[in-house]
Scaffold this motif. Structure first.
Motif, short mmCIF file in Angstrom:
data_model
loop_
_atom_site.label_atom_id
_atom_site.label_comp_id
_atom_site.label_asym_id
_atom_site.label_seq_id
_atom_site.Cartn_x
_atom_site.Cartn_y
_atom_site.Cartn_z
N PHE B 566 0.83 -1.21 0.00
CA PHE B 566 0.00 0.00 0.00
C PHE B 566 0.86 1.25 0.00
O PHE B 566 0.72 2.12 -0.87
CB PHE B 566 -0.91 -0.04 1.22
N ALA B 570 1.13 4.35 -2.59
CA ALA B 570 0.16 5.39 -2.24
C ALA B 570 0.64 6.75 -2.72
O ALA B 570 1.80 7.10 -2.55
CB ALA B 570 -0.06 5.39 -0.74
N LEU B 684 -7.20 1.59 5.17
CA LEU B 684 -7.74 1.02 3.93
C LEU B 684 -9.24 1.25 3.85
O LEU B 684 -9.78 1.62 2.80
CB LEU B 684 -7.42 -0.47 3.85
N LEU B 685 -9.90 1.03 4.99
CA LEU B 685 -11.35 1.19 5.02
C LEU B 685 -11.74 2.62 4.68
O LEU B 685 -12.62 2.85 3.84
CB LEU B 685 -11.86 0.85 6.42
N ALA B 687 -10.04 4.76 3.08
CA ALA B 687 -9.72 5.06 1.68
C ALA B 687 -10.83 4.54 0.77
O ALA B 687 -11.25 5.21 -0.17
CB ALA B 687 -8.38 4.46 1.31
N VAL B 688 -11.29 3.32 1.07
CA VAL B 688 -12.34 2.76 0.23
C VAL B 688 -13.62 3.55 0.39
O VAL B 688 -14.33 3.83 -0.58
CB VAL B 688 -12.56 1.27 0.57
N THR B 691 -14.30 6.54 -1.69
CA THR B 691 -14.67 6.43 -3.11
C THR B 691 -16.18 6.20 -3.22
O THR B 691 -16.82 5.72 -2.29
CB THR B 691 -13.94 5.27 -3.80
N GLU B 692 -16.68 6.49 -4.37
CA GLU B 692 -18.11 6.33 -4.62
C GLU B 692 -18.42 4.84 -4.80
O GLU B 692 -17.75 4.15 -5.56
CB GLU B 692 -18.48 7.10 -5.88
#
Lengths: 500, 751
Positions: B566, B570, B684-685, B687-688, B691-692
């Motif tokens: 990651f 990144a 990570l969560l 970051a996800v 996003t849409e």
């Protein structure tokens, strides 16, 4: 005919349920168990022939179109593995007739075994990532039940460690799944192949791919995630060891192959590079671990790890030949490894122990058994013209082609160390005079007979090994076909989603 | 009854000699054809997918080897039935023997290198099984495994070499590689190929430093030593070098390596042979010498040196197999193979004595014996070489002189002199046993008289098969008085000298060889033990039985691989948006955080369990507040059950109640790992979540849940319809868990 796809999953579940109906009638339960395994074997082979003839088959469960419902999809890789699963299931069931006594039948040996077979086939056939997770759960529960069957102290210890580490894998799997779903909004693997190309954040994608690598790596038993395997495989009844050894890690390898050919191919240099390093270290640590032991099943267990390394190496090299080699290796390894575990059981009956120091004299007293051991053992060690040789040769060749000379050298040296281990077992259990003379001459083939039930499946598997070795062409074609599909995911995607 | 059965088995075994005899006659029939017009190919498809065919090529070289293999195989078969004398495993012995012979014939006739390799490894396996024939002796088992591992290692090198060669030349067929010799020689991988193929050949043909397995292989029965470990299998490496001479040979690396290794092996083997007193060991060391000489001459590229290699191969196969069979007879009839316990056998065993004398004279290279011809051509070859002829000639003279002395020892000490005291009166062996060595020894005389014939029909075609020149190989009885003849005389004189001093040499070599600190065999032993030791060390570190360590390593691997993957990619840290929560939701978040801290710091297990329950319940309420009642309900149920069950178990465990503290450093590492993993997953969560979410599938469910699937609760429809297969699987999981749990409890009750 696409309903054929469901049968390898459903038949074992029905057999398990039917077995549970006869809880107290052990003979009938055994008959149902074997009948179910025979039927399962036939539907698995049927599916193999179906797919060989018609190409990838799919079925949309509950008739919801992909990617909205759950898809089952059988490509060549899946059906090869399903067919081997059916074969091993039947062979091990036959063997169980001699080994599994009423106590274990009462504890649910046959239903658990069938649930395991159904779960494994489900994992091989599903085209949905969450559904794969469910099959992993099925396998985990069933294999835990089988591992502690008999409830010896060592079994419980091994079983607990087995479950704990595997639960960690489950945790990783579900976390990865959640993240991946969050990024792509789909669970269908074919759809994932398309959706993942739209994801722009490569760092996140790399992280998620690595999480899946770790989750499936634990299942497959790659370095440094394999600890659950050597603590558990040598403890349960031999029939259980054999089926677990033949199937479980291979489901992990399958999942790695599936995900890292269909979904995670956005940065092959990194992901597959990491896999290659892990594969090489896995090969070496596995074979060294085997060198440390003098117990039949422990040695075999560590060799599973080392050979998983070869298979992952085939995936990591990511060329047609390498993947063909990996698929052929899977096929060869499942047959050979399950067989060696079964043979360890016969040796124990004949010699009274799994400890090599207490075994001996089998070459003299049991020539046929010695022959039956020699074939899979030297196949595992990669001697030509047995099946393991072709597998190893293709992988070495594939690594030479991409100029990965260190990998090729490691594969060759690990092959030599496998010879080291197999000749250790041969020298100790077979050639050495028996340290306990009473065992060698006694006809105690099975506690209360059953010699034929033990030798029949072993002989069948040995014959398959010889056929794989002497006429590998047909099987290589299958493996090459599987590799072709894996490297061209569009074929799979089109079969699942239709002409997208 | 038993006796007649045994008798019958012996006759069946003896009758199986029709197989080698038939093959020998077949090979004889091929001699005129191959001598006249070169090679004949036969190719059967085997694995066309990989370009592997069962293709065979019959040319002078393969027929030459086939004659030796089947001819000696015939005599060995006849001999072995008597030698084994109703041994328990006579049947297995003959199966292995014939299977070996067929594999060896396959090896020398294969044109496809993979097919060649298959046969190569088969000979290794049968050699393993035959060296370990007396499998109840620890020494046999050890020697068998040593031979297997050493030649197996060479085999793997050879395989890689062949695969590289195919990648360079584009074909597995040897006959198609030959025209590509010059591009192969210019390829950057040429050196690697050469090295790997040399390793293969050297291990098989017992060249220094891989020679040590051969003397140990003398644990095999005498007919096996005669057949596999002097006449045929150990010549497999020599065959390989000859076969690949036109493809890889002729360059400086080829010549230098083979000359030096061959010379060391030849002289070293001969010297060590003088330090032995066991007949078979002496023969084994002189076999090493002979193989060294052949290797050395295959390093050359002139007709005389290659002729020398092939001629000497034939000479050696004849006399050495005869001598091994003689050694077997002596052992069989007297019960000993030690020189100092033997003597005076000429009178009781005249036929054996004749065979031994004929073979030894050939070995010593006396005129009129075939060995003399071999030696002449050897010196001629050595002197013809452009590259350091002195080395080749010197090594050849020295090792030949030593072999002359050995030959003298082998005839004089057991057969002449005073009869040693034998426990039982010694008699001549049966005719089936002595006929082989007598005929083989006799052939040595006949060939010595008609060398032209041998040259024209056997050696010549063999040499010309891999050395494409029209030059006559020139085997003849007398070449006139020239340098080779003088060297021959010198050899005999030196041999006499060595013989006269052999008792002192014996003592000297024996004590000197014990003082060598590093021998190849010790290196081998070190490797074998080292592998076991390394494995145990690794096991102590990795697989130590502690679940804590397993978890630590697995989690660390996760953290490092995912974290590295990651962070290395990144583009800056992901944007963290503080979640938009209501006050009561924040309260629950703080409640959960407090519970987490409680779990971490408390030493009372019950409190920890309760705190875990609070975490779960808090999450459930959060779910509820986000409008997911089904999820919340499930979560609450699970949490409640978990707390109840875990506390029930804990109170039944002996000594439960409080946790013991680990070492501080360990807790520190554990904490770092846990914190790192937590931070990573949270990152990570987030970051996800930033996003849409693609809502295609959700939208489909919403659209169809009521209209098509007729369900008002969308969650239920997902569970029982859209994704019913998952639910089926989960039902199976729950049922299985029940089954497994029940089995555990039920067994306990029964006890």
């Amino acid at each position: 005919m696409s309903c054929l796809l469901v049968l390898p999953i459903i038949v074992p579940f029905v057999a398990a349920a039917a077995g549970l109906l006869f809880r107290t009638d052990f003979e009938r339960q055994q008959a149902v168990g074997m009948g179910g395994a025979a039927l399962h074997f036939m539907v698995c082979l049927g599916l193999l022939f179906h797919v060989c003839k018609n190409g990838i088959s799919t079925i949309q469960m509950a008739n919801w179109p992909a990617p909205f419902g759950i898809t089952l999809a059988a490509d060549h890789l899946s059906v090869i593995l399903v067919a081997v699963t059916g074969t091993l299931g039947l062979c091990v069931m036959l063997y169980s007739k001699a080994e599994i006594k009423t106590g274990m039948i009462a504890a649910g040996f046959y239903p658990l075994m069938h649930i395991l077979l159904g779960g494994v086939c489900g994992a091989f056939l599903t085209g949905d990532l969450f559904n794969l997770y469910v099959w992993f759960e099925v396998m985990l529960m069933a294999s835990f039940g089988l591992l502690v069957l008999g409830r010896e102290k060592a079994q419980l210890d091994g079983g607990v460690k087995y479950v704990m580490i595997n639960l960690f894998s489950t945790l990783l799997f579900i976390s990865g799944l959640g993240l991946l779903y969050g990024m792509t909004g789909t669970l269908n693997m074919a759809d994932l192949h398309l959706e993942i190309q739209k994801v722009s954040d490569k760092a996140l994608l790399t992280a998620v791919a690595t999480i899946f690598m770790a989750a499936f790596g634990i299942k497959a038993g790659i370095f440094p995630l394999f600890f659950w395997l050597p603590v558990s495989y040598h403890t349960p009844p031999v029939a259980v060891s054999a089926i677990l050894a033949g199937l479980l890690t291979k489901v992990g390898v399958y999942a790695l192959i599936r995900m890292f050919t269909l979904v995670f191919t956005f940065d092959v240099a990194y992901t597959h590079g990491l896999l290659l390093v892990a594969a090489v270290v896995t090969m070496i640590t596995g074979v060294l671990g085997a060198a440390a032991y003098n117990e039949f099943r422990r040695i075999l267990s560590f060799h599973i790890i080392s050979q998983v390394g070869y298979m992952v190496m085939g995936l990591a090299l990511f060329t047609p030949l390498a993947l063909t080699g990996a698929v052929f290796y899977l096929l060869h390894h499942m047959i050979v490894k399950a067989n060696l575990f079964l043979i360890s059981g016969v040796s124990r009956v004949a010699g009274g122990s799994f400890e090599l120091s207490r075994l001996g004299g089998l070459y003299r007293s049991r020539g046929f058994l010695a022959l039956l051991f020699f074939i899979p053992a030297f196949s595992l060690a990669g001697f030509p013209p047995l099946s393991g040789f072709w597998a190893k040769m293709m992988l070495i060749r594939a690594s030479l082609e991409v100029e990965a000379y260190v990998v090729a050298a490691a594969a060759a040296v690990v092959g030599l160390l496998t010879v080291y281990s197999m000749s250790k077992i041969w020298g100790e259990a077979f050639w050495k005079p028996s340290p306990e003379p009473m065992h060698t001459e006694s006809p105690a083939m099975g506690e209360g007979g059953g010699g034929l039930w033990r030798l029949l499946p072993i002989t069948v598997l040995a014959v398959i090994t010889i056929v794989l070795g002497f006429v590998p062409g047909v099987f290589l074609d299958l493996a090459a076909q599987a590799a072709h599909e894996l490297l061209n995911p569009d074929i799979y995607v089109k079969a699942v989603l239709g002409g997208v | 009854m038993a006796a007649s059965l045994k008798h019958r088995r012996e006759w069946i075994a003896r009758a199986s000699c029709v197989l080698p005899l038939g093959l020998f006659l077949g090979a004889c029939a091929l001699v005129p054809a191959t001598a006249a017009d070169g090679s004949h190919r036969l190719s059967l498809p085997w694995i066309p997918e990989l370009g592997i065919n069962l293709s065979f090529m019959l040319d002078g070289l393969s027929v030459f080897f086939a004659l030796i293999i089947s001819g000696i195989g015939f005599f060995v078969t006849v001999y072995a039935a008597d030698y084994l004398h109703g041994h328990r495993h006579t049947g297995r012995f003959f199966v292995f023997l014939h299977a070996f012979m067929l594999s060896m014939l396959g090896l020398v006739t294969a044109d496809n290198v993979i097919a060649l390799f298959v046969f190569w490894e088969l000979t290794t396996i049968f050699s393993y099984l035959l060296i370990g024939f007396e499998h109840e002796e620890a020494a046999s088992r050890k020697s068998a495994r040593q031979a297997l591992l050493v030649t197996g290692a060479g085999g793997l090198a050879l395989l890689v070499g062949f695969l590289l060669l195919e990648m360079i030349s584009g074909t597995y067929e040897i006959s198609r590689m030959i025209p590509q010799a010059s591009p192969i020689g210019a390829h950057p991988l040429y050196g690697a190929v050469l090295f790997l193929i040399f390793i293969g050949a050297f291990t098989k043909s017992a060249q220094f430093p891989f020679h040590f397995w051969l003397p140990n292989a003398m644990a095999a029965p005498a007919p096996i030593s005669a057949f596999l470990h002097s006449a045929t299998m150990v010549k497999g490496g020599i065959y390989l070098l000859a076969r690949f001479h036109p493809i890889l040979g002729g360059g400086g690396a080829w010549t230098c390596t083979l000359m030096i290794i061959g010379a060391i092996t030849a002289v070293g083997g001969a010297v060590l042979a003088m330090g032995q007193s066991d007949l078979k060991k002496i023969l084994a060391y002189t076999t090493i010498t002979a193989l060294g000489i052949m290797t050395m001459f295959l390093g050359g590229k002139t007709t005389p040196s290659l002729t020398a290699a092939m001629t000497f191969l034939l000479v050696h196969s004849l006399y050495k197999s005869a001598l091994f069979l003689v050694a077997g007879i002596i052992d069989h009839q007297t019960g000993t193979r030690r020189l100092e316990e033997l003597g005076g056998l000429l009178r009781p065993m005249p036929a054996t004595a004749f065979a031994a004398a004929a073979a030894c004279l050939s070995m010593a290279g006396f005129p009129l014996f075939f060995g003399f011809i071999g030696k002449e051509i050897m010196y001629k070859g050595a002197l013809a070489e452009a590259m350091c002829p002195e080395l080749a000639a010197g090594a050849a003279v020295l090792s030949n002189a030593l072999m002359t002395a050995v030959g003298a020892i082998l005839v004089i000490r057991p057969f002449l002199g005073r009869s040693a005291g034998y426990p039982a009166p010694v008699r001549e062996a049966g005719v089936f046993m002595w006929c082989g060595p007598v005929v083989l020894g006799g052939i040595g005389i006949i060939f010595g008289i008609v060398p032209d014939f041998v040259g024209r029909w056997l050696v010549g075609p063999a040499v010309h098969a891999f050395h494409f020149s029209v030059e006559d190989i020139g085997l003849s009885l007398f070449h006139g008085i020239n340098e080779p003849l003088l060297l021959s005389m010198l050899t005999l004189a030196m041999g006499l000298g060595f013989y006269l001093t052999h008792r002192r040499l014996f003592q000297w070599i024996k004590s000197a060889s014990e003082k060598i600190p590093v021998t190849a065999e010790r290196v081998y032993d070190g490797c074998v033990n080292g592998v076991g030791r390394l494995g145990r060390l690794q096991t102590r570190i990795l697989q130590n039985g502690s679940l804590h360590r397993y978890f630590f390593i697995v989690a660390a691997a996760f953290l490092l691989s995912v974290g590295y993957g990651f962070l290395s990619r990144a583009q800056g840290f992901p944007e963290v948006v503080p979640p938009d929560l209501a006050l009561r939701q924040w309260l629950w978040v703080f409640g959960i955080t407090a519970a987490v801290i409680t779990v971490l710091v408390t030493r009372i297990l019950l409190l920890a369990i309760c705190a875990l329950g609070v975490i779960g319940a808090g999450l459930a309420i959060l779910f509820l507040s986000f409008g997911a009642p089904d999820l919340a309900l499930t979560q609450l149920l699970v949490e409640t059950l978990t707390v109840v069950i875990v506390s029930m178990i804990l109170f039944r465990l002996p000594g439960a109640g409080s946790e013991t503290k680990g070492r501080l450093s360990r807790r520190l590492f554990d904490g770092l790992l846990a914190a790192g993993s937590g931070v990573l997953v949270t990152t990570l969560l987030l970051a996800v979540l930033s996003t849409e979410l693609d809502r295609t599938i959700t939208a489909f469910f919403e659209r169809n849940s009521y209209l098509v699937a007729h369900g008002k609760n969308i969650v239920n429809v997902i569970l029982v319809d859209f994704r019913s297969m998952d639910t089926l699987g989960e039902i199976v999981v729950v049922a299985t868990a029940g089954l497994a749990g029940y089995a555990l409890i039920q067994n306990r009750r029964r006890e």
